[in-house]
Structure formats: C-alpha cells, structure tokens
Design an enzyme around this catalytic site. Structure first.
Site, PDB file in Angstrom:
ATOM      1  N   HIS A  31      12.434 -12.501   3.966  1.00  0.00           N
ATOM      2  CA  HIS A  31      13.029 -11.215   4.359  1.00  0.00           C
ATOM      3  C   HIS A  31      14.202 -10.856   3.450  1.00  0.00           C
ATOM      4  CE1 HIS A  31      14.204  -8.097   7.354  1.00  0.00           C
ATOM      5  NE2 HIS A  31      15.417  -8.361   6.893  1.00  0.00           N
ATOM      6  N   GLU A  32      15.116 -11.786   3.294  1.00  0.00           N
ATOM      7  CA  GLU A  32      16.309 -11.514   2.478  1.00  0.00           C
ATOM      8  C   GLU A  32      15.961 -11.392   0.997  1.00  0.00           C
ATOM      9  OE1 GLU A  32      19.001 -10.607   3.779  1.00  0.00           O
ATOM     10  OE2 GLU A  32      18.515 -11.180   5.841  1.00  0.00           O
ATOM     11  N   HIS A  35      15.091  -7.840   0.307  1.00  0.00           N
ATOM     12  CA  HIS A  35      16.293  -7.024   0.076  1.00  0.00           C
ATOM     13  C   HIS A  35      16.849  -7.274  -1.327  1.00  0.00           C
ATOM     14  CE1 HIS A  35      16.419  -5.598   4.130  1.00  0.00           C
ATOM     15  NE2 HIS A  35      16.806  -6.726   4.680  1.00  0.00           N
TER      16      HIS A  35
END
Length: 449
Positions: A31-32, A35
């Site tokens: 997920h990170e 980003h």
C-alpha cells in the site's frame, strides 16, 4: 501446575502473532509503496518510507534521498513526503513557506492536483493489484479441472470395495451421465440426484475401454477445508478427516451432513470421525449462526460448523493460461469488494449481526488459523485482506485515502482546496470515527460469540 501444559497454547498464540504481523506488513508495504512510487513518478519527493511506527530498528538512505526504515511497532506504516508535518501528511506550513518554487513543486501540498490525486489513489490501487496477482498465481499453480472429469489421486476414505483408479475418466455415476462441471445448473442437479450410498457404480473410460468401477459417493462427508473461528476449527478437526456419523446416525454423503447441521438449530452434535493416520475418534461441537452472502444479493442466516466439502478424489488438472487466470482473479477481487460493501450495508441496516465485523484480534486469529492450514491458504488470505484494506482506504472518511480524494474532488470543482480550519475539523471528525469503529470492532472480537 506443569508449565508444559501451556506450551501448545503459547505456540498457537505465537503463531497467530507472527502470521498477523507478516500479513499486515506485506499489505502495508505494498500500500505505502503505491503511494511512494507514484508520488516519485509524479515529481513528489518522499523523505521517509517507514514500515512500522515507533523507535527505528533499521534504516538506510537511497540515491533519491529517501530514508527507508523498519520501526519497532509493526502495525502499519507511512510515507512522509516533503512538506509533511507528520506521518499523517499534515501540512508543515512553516517549512513550506521557506521553499523555493521548484522545491515547493516536490511537496505533496504544492504539487498539481493530478499528481496528488494519483499519489493518494495509488495506495488502494496497489492493494487491489496485489490481490489480483496473488489470486492469479494461485489459480495458475493449481490449474483447472480437466474435462472430462478424471481421477487424479484417490483420497483416503473409510469405504471398502473401491475399484476406481487414478486415470479413470468419469463418464457417469449411478446410471446418470456426468455433465461438464462448468455447466453449473445441470452439474448441481446431477449431484442432487445421486443415491445416498457409500459405494456407487462409476461408468469410466480406462485405457481407452469403457467399463464400470466401484467408487465412493462423489461428495463424501469429507473435511476438505476449515473456516477460521468456526466450531470445527475450534474442535480440532483437520483437512482430510471424514465424518462417518452424527448423533448415532450414519452419514455417507456431504448433503446428509449439511442437512443435519442446518436443521440442528444450534444444538450440540456428537460426531463420529475417521482420520487417515489414526482411525476412528469422537468429538462434539455446536453449530454457529453464520450470515452468508447470496449469489442474488443479500445475506441468509444459516447454522454452520465451518467445514468445506470436496470430491472423493483429487481431479486431474490442466494448465490455466495467464489471461484466464488474471480474468478469474479480477472477478474474485470484485466479488470480495461487492460482498464487503453488501455486508457493511446489511450490518448498518440491521439485517445481519454487527458481530460480522472483526477487529485486529479477530483478524490476527484468522491469520494464524490460515497459516496453520498451509502456505497457499495463508497467501490466499493475504490477498483477501489486501482487497479489504484497499476498499477500506477508499471510504470517504477524512484521514483515509478516500477522504483526501474527496478533498481533491472539491478542489477540482471549486478551484480551491478546503480551508485549513475546515480541514482540521474534518480530520478530527474522521479520526474520531475511525477510532470509534476500531473500538467497536475490538469489542466484537472480545464479546461476540
């Protein structure tokens, strides 16, 4: 008291914690990273990529000037971009005021709207991509059932007189022609019409010749899989176990088992069991109420003990192409999203119990249970959880990615971002909602049956 009696429990708790940390770390890292990498591609500079919170255990700085670190509390992670005041991407007004225009462009708050939107949306999108990749890989590794249905390996069953052999192509059973398994309605009707007998006549093709062989019921009362946090899992049943009787009634087909459990109304059931490596044994368990999603939508409450059935043999398989596997994986991911949204809606409206919502304790228990059933089950669970995390982050709640996307949508329509005061109020409300939801979920973990 002998301390050795606590070792199995300690081992189980330790496995649960490790499995939960591994599953969460993989999902958070992906997920990170979404980003981070999309932010970098969009011209936004990441100062810190952290897996975990708290004291830093390990860190290094890469050639782009980003500090990659692992922190002591492995229950999340974050990317801190240039101009962020904290891990929650709050704006550092003082620091940004001193930045020249070219550096201001590298901050999350000074970047164009398209760059900020893409960077924020990338986290959930990467979670969905992880799910699709894992589902597709598992589907490709397992292949698809060959047509016609062919015996790959017979499963151990307490049934005498079996003459069915690996390699037999099954043409019919008990006088009926076997329809293709992908023709759902004819195949299910064929299964429903099978005689409830321990041994059936199989019409097979063996070495090019058509003949009759004796085989077990196609769907015996076999434990092919276990649901975490179920009565069967808690009672210590294992994959491969066979239920031979319930409440002194002989059972030879999974349909009989299903009928008895669904009609139990939650009364305890005395099971006669058979395990391949050790033989007969007995156990007692109590069915639990379960809200199950229905193909046509909505939920239906049933009594369940938490076991999945399977064929009496491992069917022969054939290769599944990447296009077919990815297509199936996308459908699987979409079904998880649809059932999650439907489940949340039905909980809010009171149609199903709010106990269907699990918190960190429940998720950790499921992580350990899936890990105990093998690597493939655990990896599949990570993909399911990754989809759920991606969906949760898209909810339009301030502090979540979905909340930021709503702010950006407002900015796109009005030409200006929400005021700093409005943002502070909305972020406080959002944080309160998330914390309240977490407390409610933990309450469920502790007190729901």
């Amino acid at each position: 008291m002998d301390i050795l009696t606590f070792l199995p429990q300690f081992g189980s708790v330790f496995m649960t914690i490790i499995a939960f940390v591994v599953a969460l770390s993989v999902i958070v890292a992906v997920h990170e990273y979404g980003h981070y990498i999309v932010g970098r591609w969009s011209g936004i500079k990441a100062e810190v990529f952290s897996l975990g919170f708290g004291p830093v255990l390990y860190s290094r700085i890469d050639r782009h000037g980003t500090r990659w670190q692992v922190a002591a509390l492995p229950f999340g992670g974050y990317v801190k971009f240039l101009g962020d005041a904290d891990a929650a991407s709050g704006k550092d007004g003082e620091a940004m005021a001193d930045l020249p225009p070219e550096r201001l462009r590298q901050t999350m708050h000074g970047a164009p709207l398209w760059a900020r939107t893409a960077t924020v949306a990338a986290g959930p999108v990467f979670n969905f991509i992880l799910s699709i990749i894992v589902f597709a890989a598992v589907m490709m590794s397992g292949g698809k059932t060959a047509e016609p249905l062919t015996v790959g390996e017979l499963k151990p069953l307490p049934v005498e007189g079996i003459t069915l052999q690996p390699g037999d192509e099954i043409l019919g059973i008990a006088g009926g022609d076997l329809p293709p398994m992908d023709e759902t309605e004819p195949y299910e009707a064929f299964l429903d019409a099978l005689p409830v007998q321990a041994l059936l006549d199989y019409d097979v093709r063996r070495d090019g010749a058509r003949m009759t062989a004796q085989g077990p019921h196609l769907l015996p009362p076999l434990v092919a899989g276990l649901s975490p946090q179920s009565a069967a899992f808690d009672a210590g049943l294992k994959a491969g176990d066979v239920i031979t009787g319930i409440n002194d009634r002989s059972v030879v087909a999974f349909s009989e088992l299903k009928e008895i459990v669904e009609g139990s109304n939650g009364a305890p059931l005395a099971l006669d069991m058979w395990r391949p490596e050790s033989g007969p044994f007995e156990t007692t368990l109590t069915p639990r109420r379960v809200d199950e999603p229905q193909p046509e939508g909505g939920f239906k409450t049933e009594w369940r003990i938490g076991i999945a059935g399977g064929l009496a043999f491992e069917p022969a398989t054939e290769a599944l192409g990447p296009v077919e596997a990815v297509s199936g994986a996308v459908v699987q991911t979409g079904e998880i999203i649809q059932s999650s949204i439907s489940g949340l809606y039905h909980m809010v409206t009171g149609a199903i119990s709010s106990c269907n919502m699990s918190g960190p304790i429940g998720i950790a228990q499921v992580s350990g249970a899936m890990a105990s059933q093998g690597a493939q089950s655990f990896i599949w669970f990570i993909a399911v959880l990754s989809t759920a995390v991606g969906l949760l982050n898209l909810f339009p709640v301030p502090v979540l990615d979905g909340g930021h996307l709503v702010f950006y949508a407002y900015e796109a329509v009005t030409g200006r971002p929400p005021s700093e005061r409005a943002l502070r109020v909305l972020m406080t409300v959002g944080l309160t909602l998330i914390l309240s939801l977490m407390l409610f979920a933990v309450f469920n973990d502790l007190f729901c049956p």
